[in-house]
Scaffold this active site. Structure first.
Site, short mmCIF file in Angstrom:
data_model
loop_
_atom_site.label_atom_id
_atom_site.label_comp_id
_atom_site.label_asym_id
_atom_site.label_seq_id
_atom_site.Cartn_x
_atom_site.Cartn_y
_atom_site.Cartn_z
N HIS A 42 21.58 -57.95 47.49
CA HIS A 42 22.19 -58.77 46.45
C HIS A 42 22.73 -57.85 45.36
O HIS A 42 22.15 -56.80 45.06
CB HIS A 42 21.16 -59.74 45.87
CG HIS A 42 21.77 -60.79 44.99
ND1 HIS A 42 22.13 -60.53 43.68
CD2 HIS A 42 22.09 -62.09 45.22
CE1 HIS A 42 22.63 -61.63 43.15
NE2 HIS A 42 22.62 -62.59 44.06
N GLY A 88 22.85 -70.57 40.19
CA GLY A 88 22.45 -71.48 39.12
C GLY A 88 22.30 -72.93 39.55
O GLY A 88 21.36 -73.62 39.13
N GLY A 144 27.17 -65.98 38.24
CA GLY A 144 26.60 -66.36 36.95
C GLY A 144 27.59 -66.36 35.81
O GLY A 144 27.19 -66.50 34.65
N SER A 153 28.96 -68.68 41.78
CA SER A 153 29.24 -69.88 40.98
C SER A 153 29.69 -71.06 41.83
O SER A 153 30.50 -71.88 41.39
CB SER A 153 30.28 -69.57 39.89
OG SER A 153 29.76 -68.63 38.97
N GLU A 185 29.62 -62.32 48.03
CA GLU A 185 29.46 -62.71 46.64
C GLU A 185 30.27 -61.77 45.75
O GLU A 185 29.81 -60.67 45.44
CB GLU A 185 27.99 -62.65 46.22
CG GLU A 185 27.09 -63.67 46.87
CD GLU A 185 25.76 -63.76 46.14
OE1 GLU A 185 25.42 -64.86 45.72
OE2 GLU A 185 25.09 -62.74 45.96
N ASN A 242 19.26 -69.45 45.73
CA ASN A 242 18.57 -68.28 45.19
C ASN A 242 18.17 -68.57 43.75
O ASN A 242 19.02 -68.56 42.85
CB ASN A 242 19.50 -67.07 45.27
CG ASN A 242 18.87 -65.81 44.67
OD1 ASN A 242 17.67 -65.75 44.48
ND2 ASN A 242 19.70 -64.83 44.36
N TRP A 243 16.89 -68.81 43.53
CA TRP A 243 16.42 -69.13 42.19
C TRP A 243 16.38 -67.92 41.26
O TRP A 243 16.23 -68.06 40.07
CB TRP A 243 15.01 -69.75 42.27
CG TRP A 243 14.99 -71.15 42.79
CD1 TRP A 243 16.05 -71.87 43.26
CD2 TRP A 243 13.83 -71.99 42.92
NE1 TRP A 243 15.63 -73.11 43.67
CE2 TRP A 243 14.28 -73.22 43.48
CE3 TRP A 243 12.49 -71.82 42.63
CZ2 TRP A 243 13.40 -74.29 43.73
CZ3 TRP A 243 11.61 -72.88 42.89
CH2 TRP A 243 12.06 -74.09 43.43
N LYS A 244 16.47 -66.72 41.83
CA LYS A 244 16.35 -65.48 41.05
C LYS A 244 15.02 -65.52 40.27
O LYS A 244 14.03 -65.99 40.82
CB LYS A 244 17.58 -65.29 40.15
CG LYS A 244 18.88 -65.36 40.95
CD LYS A 244 20.09 -65.02 40.16
CE LYS A 244 21.34 -65.12 41.04
NZ LYS A 244 22.56 -64.72 40.33
N GLU A 263 22.66 -57.89 42.26
CA GLU A 263 21.73 -57.56 41.17
C GLU A 263 20.74 -56.49 41.62
O GLU A 263 20.33 -55.64 40.82
CB GLU A 263 21.01 -58.83 40.72
CG GLU A 263 21.95 -59.77 39.98
CD GLU A 263 21.49 -61.21 39.99
OE1 GLU A 263 20.35 -61.49 40.41
OE2 GLU A 263 22.30 -62.08 39.57
#
Length: 249
Positions: free
Chosen positions: A94, A233, A172, A211, A166, A9-11, A96
């Site tokens: 997700h 990441g 992150g 992570s 998650e 997931n590049w976000k 976020e």
């Protein structure tokens, strides 16, 4: 036998150049047999990624989607649009999206249904905050989030779902749930589903996110109920992401 899956997931990161770098690296890469690999770039890079990933084992995923197929929804993207770029997977729920954009369980469910309706595989993201874990509410939160969705689906639809655990406190932050902590939650999700449908539970793919990196992936992926990873990441670094994929044997 559950098919292992590693998704990146590049976000709101990445570039067309990065998509090309992934395409080149994975053209020659040796991966574990049967492994599925998915990259979820930002929407503007879907076309570049589609071109770059042609002829590689990489599949495309989306980071979210609108519950509707079309309409006056400025700034939104529908599942049908995603399908035109060869997208196969879609993240829903997700943390976020839940926290920053206030998506509740009902809205997450609507997005998941929209993904299913156009043939996408939804990856339902669930997880607890640090305060919820410290209060001993991890299982309550995670099973509520999964149960809200799974209890509303038809049996055939449930078989098309992937669940990604998650822990919010590990996304992150550099902190990672220990393999034992992650396995405990994964086993609880599978056991909870088995109460309703044992066959579904045995085939349900469960991913760990939070992570995951090249150093800890092998130990996490060795757990009996962890079938892959949702990588943040580290998915922006070609060599690190490839190393994670090669750990999923």
């Amino acid at each position: 036998m559950r098919t292992p899956l590693v998704a990146g997931n590049w976000k709101m990161n990445g570039s067309a150049t990065l998509a090309e770098a992934f395409g080149h690296a994975f053209t020659e890469a040796t991966l574990p047999e049967g492994l599925e690999v998915v990259i979820c770039p930002p929407f503007p890079y879907l076309e570049a990624a589609q071109r770059a990933f042609d002829g590689t084992p990489l599949h495309l995923g989306a980071q979210t989607l609108n519950p509707l197929h079309s309409g006056a929804h400025t700034g939104e993207v529908s599942g049908r649009m995603l399908g035109e770029f060869g997208v196969r997977y879609a993240l829903v729920g997700h943390s976020e999206r839940r926290q920053l954009y206030r998506e509740n369980d009902e809205q997450v469910f609507d997005r998941l249904l929209a993904a299913l309706s156009v043939g996408l595989t939804p990856a339902l993201c669930v997880g607890e905050t640090l305060s919820e874990r410290d209060a001993g509410h991890t299982m309550e939160v995670v099973l509520r989030q999964t149960g809200f969705v799974m209890s509303r689906l038809e049996p055939e639809q449930r078989q098309r779902i992937v669940i990604a655990y998650e822990p919010v406190w590990a996304i992150g932050t550099g902190r990672t749930a220990t393999p034992k902590q992650a396995q405990e939650v994964m086993a609880a999700i599978r056991e909870h589903q088995a109460r309703h449908d044992h066959e579904l539970a045995s085939g349900l793919r469960l991913l760990y996110g939070g992570s995951m990196n090249a150093d800890n992936a092998a130990e996490l992926l060795a757990q009996p109920d962890i079938d892959g990873g949702l990588v943040g990441g580290a998915s922006l670094k070609v060599d690190d992401f490839l190393a994670i994929c090669q750990s999923a044997s």
